[in-house]
Scaffold this motif. Structure first.
Motif, PDB file in Angstrom:
ATOM      1  N   LEU A  44       0.829  -1.197   0.000  1.00 19.40           N
ATOM      2  CA  LEU A  44       0.000   0.000   0.000  1.00 19.40           C
ATOM      3  C   LEU A  44       0.869   1.255   0.000  1.00 19.40           C
ATOM      4  O   LEU A  44       1.880   1.309   0.704  1.00 19.40           O
ATOM      5  N   PRO A  45       0.504   2.272  -0.772  1.00 19.30           N
ATOM      6  CA  PRO A  45       1.275   3.526  -0.791  1.00 19.30           C
ATOM      7  C   PRO A  45       0.974   4.366   0.441  1.00 19.30           C
ATOM      8  O   PRO A  45       0.366   5.422   0.375  1.00 19.30           O
ATOM      9  N   CYS A 103      14.979  -0.840   9.515  1.00 19.27           N
ATOM     10  CA  CYS A 103      14.300  -0.102   8.445  1.00 19.27           C
ATOM     11  C   CYS A 103      14.825   1.323   8.321  1.00 19.27           C
ATOM     12  O   CYS A 103      14.891   1.878   7.220  1.00 19.27           O
ATOM     13  N   GLY A 104      15.197   1.917   9.464  1.00 22.10           N
ATOM     14  CA  GLY A 104      15.720   3.278   9.418  1.00 22.10           C
ATOM     15  C   GLY A 104      16.955   3.383   8.547  1.00 22.10           C
ATOM     16  O   GLY A 104      17.116   4.335   7.777  1.00 22.10           O
ATOM     17  N   ARG A 112       1.708  -8.697  -6.213  1.00 14.52           N
ATOM     18  CA  ARG A 112       1.855  -8.738  -4.764  1.00 14.52           C
ATOM     19  C   ARG A 112       3.257  -9.212  -4.415  1.00 14.52           C
ATOM     20  O   ARG A 112       3.901  -9.887  -5.212  1.00 14.52           O
ATOM     21  N   PRO A 113       3.751  -8.886  -3.228  1.00 16.68           N
ATOM     22  CA  PRO A 113       5.080  -9.358  -2.835  1.00 16.68           C
ATOM     23  C   PRO A 113       5.107 -10.870  -2.671  1.00 16.68           C
ATOM     24  O   PRO A 113       4.084 -11.507  -2.414  1.00 16.68           O
ATOM     25  N   ILE A 153       7.505  -6.007   5.113  1.00  9.33           N
ATOM     26  CA  ILE A 153       6.704  -6.364   6.288  1.00  9.33           C
ATOM     27  C   ILE A 153       5.998  -5.135   6.843  1.00  9.33           C
ATOM     28  O   ILE A 153       4.807  -5.166   7.166  1.00  9.33           O
ATOM     29  N   VAL A 154       6.722  -4.017   6.937  1.00  5.46           N
ATOM     30  CA  VAL A 154       6.126  -2.772   7.423  1.00  5.46           C
ATOM     31  C   VAL A 154       4.983  -2.337   6.513  1.00  5.46           C
ATOM     32  O   VAL A 154       3.891  -1.965   6.976  1.00  5.46           O
ATOM     33  N   ALA A 155       5.213  -2.385   5.195  1.00  7.31           N
ATOM     34  CA  ALA A 155       4.192  -1.928   4.251  1.00  7.31           C
ATOM     35  C   ALA A 155       2.947  -2.809   4.294  1.00  7.31           C
ATOM     36  O   ALA A 155       1.817  -2.308   4.259  1.00  7.31           O
ATOM     37  N   ILE A 156       3.133  -4.130   4.378  1.00  6.28           N
ATOM     38  CA  ILE A 156       1.991  -5.044   4.379  1.00  6.28           C
ATOM     39  C   ILE A 156       1.159  -4.881   5.648  1.00  6.28           C
ATOM     40  O   ILE A 156      -0.077  -4.853   5.612  1.00  6.28           O
ATOM     41  N   PHE A 157       1.817  -4.755   6.804  1.00  6.51           N
ATOM     42  CA  PHE A 157       1.091  -4.701   8.070  1.00  6.51           C
ATOM     43  C   PHE A 157       0.746  -3.277   8.508  1.00  6.51           C
ATOM     44  O   PHE A 157       0.226  -3.085   9.611  1.00  6.51           O
ATOM     45  N   SER A 158       0.989  -2.291   7.657  1.00  8.46           N
ATOM     46  CA  SER A 158       0.705  -0.905   8.042  1.00  8.46           C
ATOM     47  C   SER A 158      -0.781  -0.647   8.246  1.00  8.46           C
ATOM     48  O   SER A 158      -1.160   0.287   8.954  1.00  8.46           O
ATOM     49  N   SER A 159      -1.638  -1.474   7.642  1.00 13.11           N
ATOM     50  CA  SER A 159      -3.083  -1.293   7.803  1.00 13.11           C
ATOM     51  C   SER A 159      -3.709  -2.374   8.683  1.00 13.11           C
ATOM     52  O   SER A 159      -4.927  -2.513   8.728  1.00 13.11           O
ATOM     53  N   ALA A 160      -2.865  -3.156   9.391  1.00 14.55           N
ATOM     54  CA  ALA A 160      -3.374  -4.246  10.227  1.00 14.55           C
ATOM     55  C   ALA A 160      -3.932  -3.712  11.541  1.00 14.55           C
ATOM     56  O   ALA A 160      -3.709  -2.557  11.920  1.00 14.55           O
ATOM     57  N   GLN A 161      -4.654  -4.578  12.251  1.00  9.95           N
ATOM     58  CA  GLN A 161      -5.228  -4.241  13.548  1.00  9.95           C
ATOM     59  C   GLN A 161      -4.584  -5.080  14.639  1.00  9.95           C
ATOM     60  O   GLN A 161      -4.324  -6.271  14.449  1.00  9.95           O
ATOM     61  N   HIS A 162      -4.340  -4.459  15.786  1.00  5.54           N
ATOM     62  CA  HIS A 162      -3.823  -5.176  16.947  1.00  5.54           C
ATOM     63  C   HIS A 162      -5.000  -5.855  17.642  1.00  5.54           C
ATOM     64  O   HIS A 162      -5.939  -5.186  18.078  1.00  5.54           O
ATOM     65  N   ILE A 163      -4.964  -7.198  17.735  1.00  2.00           N
ATOM     66  CA  ILE A 163      -6.107  -7.934  18.287  1.00  2.00           C
ATOM     67  C   ILE A 163      -5.799  -8.598  19.623  1.00  2.00           C
ATOM     68  O   ILE A 163      -6.661  -9.265  20.195  1.00  2.00           O
ATOM     69  N   GLY A 164      -4.573  -8.444  20.142  1.00  3.12           N
ATOM     70  CA  GLY A 164      -4.261  -9.048  21.430  1.00  3.12           C
ATOM     71  C   GLY A 164      -2.835  -9.547  21.492  1.00  3.12           C
ATOM     72  O   GLY A 164      -2.001  -9.219  20.640  1.00  3.12           O
TER      73      GLY A 164
END
Length: 339
Positions: free
Chosen positions: A59-60, A83-84, A169-170, A183-194
């Motif tokens: 995702l951009p 990543c930095g 897709r990657p 990994i950062v780009a793929i999970f940037s829109s994920a939700q923390h569920i626990g």
């Protein structure tokens, strides 16, 4: 795993000879695959485990600040994975080479009858998460897949080169501790569920679900992707990605036949993180696949399952590969016509 003859460490561009009866698509082969035929074991292993794709595209989106617990987890991963450094000194390409061992078992338990393990090796090149190429050889069989940033494709000894549904897709292997930026780009829109323990280590769990519009794009008139969900487990101590799991459920409807369902769950554990040019890379790991086929056949309910396992070791990884250019990622001739 023993020592193997290495694959050629440069992208292969020559076409492999394929007879007309090998042409088709992965989906047409999948419809005819019978998990209880053990001679299909290696084909099933390679088709499912050799080069699966990420459920979603890159995702951009750039993270700005810490606005949620999920973004905090990703920021922690960015800091500990290097990543930095990649952002300050942009990486134009990546190379990885390693060894794999694959086994398959029929039945739902670890006690089920298993096939003998097959050893092989792979090489992977990447210029961006959307531009990549992988070659894997095992037991005399060669599977290749790639993406030029516009179309993704795959080729096996039993199927000619064919496009991958769902767009570019990657490669999932890149998410298995090899490419922290992906990994950062793929999970940037994920939700923390626990939280959850993975190998006795406390982890934050992020959940990423593919939305209905993307599932529809990946489906066609005979194969419907009903659901695809991915979970990432990030260590609370180190911040690194320790476990990756995704589950896909699809329905196959062949003309004149009743619907059959396929459920595929891939669980991957990443081990032995080591710094490479300041970037943390997982040097080994294993994946377990649970492949289930169920539905109604005639007047009987059918349910067949197969457990597959892959163990891998990364022997070599490097960034900014000299001489690697976009020309190495040009798809096979047939794919050009399809795209």
């Amino acid at each position: 795993m023993g020592t193997l003859a290495p694959l050629a460490e440069e992208p292969e561009s020559e076409e492999e000879g394929l007879s007309a009866n090998k042409r088709g698509s992965f989906r047409s082969w999948l419809k005819n695959l019978q998990l209880f035929h053990r001679k299909s074991n290696l084909k099933a292993l390679l088709s499912v485990m050799a080069c699966p794709l990420s459920p979603v595209s890159i995702l951009p989106k750039q993270l700005r600040g810490v606005a949620s617990s999920a973004e905090y987890i990703i920021q922690q991963f960015r800091a500990t994975s290097g990543c930095g450094k990649l952002e300050r000194n942009p990486v134009k390409s990546m190379f990885a080479a390693g060894r794999v061992e694959m086994t398959g078992k029929h039945g739902p338990s670890a006690a089920a009858a298993s096939s003998s393990g097959q050893e092989g090796s792979f090489v992977m090149w990447q210029m961006s998460p959307a531009m990549w190429l992988i070659n894997l050889k095992i037991a005399g069989l060669h599977v290749s897949a790639g993406s030029d940033g516009h179309v993704a494709w795959r080729r096996t000894p039993w199927l000619a080169a064919h496009t991958a549904k769902g767009g570019v897709r990657p490669l999932r292997r890149a998410l298995q501790g090899l490419d922290p930026m992906a990994i950062v780009a793929i999970f940037s829109s994920a939700q923390h569920i626990g939280d959850k323990q993975i190998d006795e280590e406390d982890c934050f769990i992020l959940r990423l679900e593919v939305d209905a519009s993307k599932l529809s794009y990946q489906s066609d008139n005979t194969v419907e992707i009903i659901e695809h969900v991915m979970f990432g487990s990030f260590s609370e101590r180190s911040g690194l990605l320790l476990h990756l799991e995704d589950t896909q459920l699809m329905r196959i409807q062949c003309p004149g036949a009743q619907s059959m369902f396929w459920k595929t769950t891939i669980s991957s554990w990443m081990k032995d993180y080591e710094p490479t040019n300041g970037v943390m890379v997982a040097r080994s790991g294993r994946s377990v696949v649970n492949l289930e086929q169920f539905g109604v056949s005639g007047d009987k309910t059918m349910s067949v399952s197969m457990i597959m396992e892959e163990r891998w070791i990364i022997d070599d990884v490097d960034f900014n590969v000299p001489g690697l250019s976009a020309d190495f990622f040009i798809p096979p001739e047939g794919i050009k016509r399809l795209s």
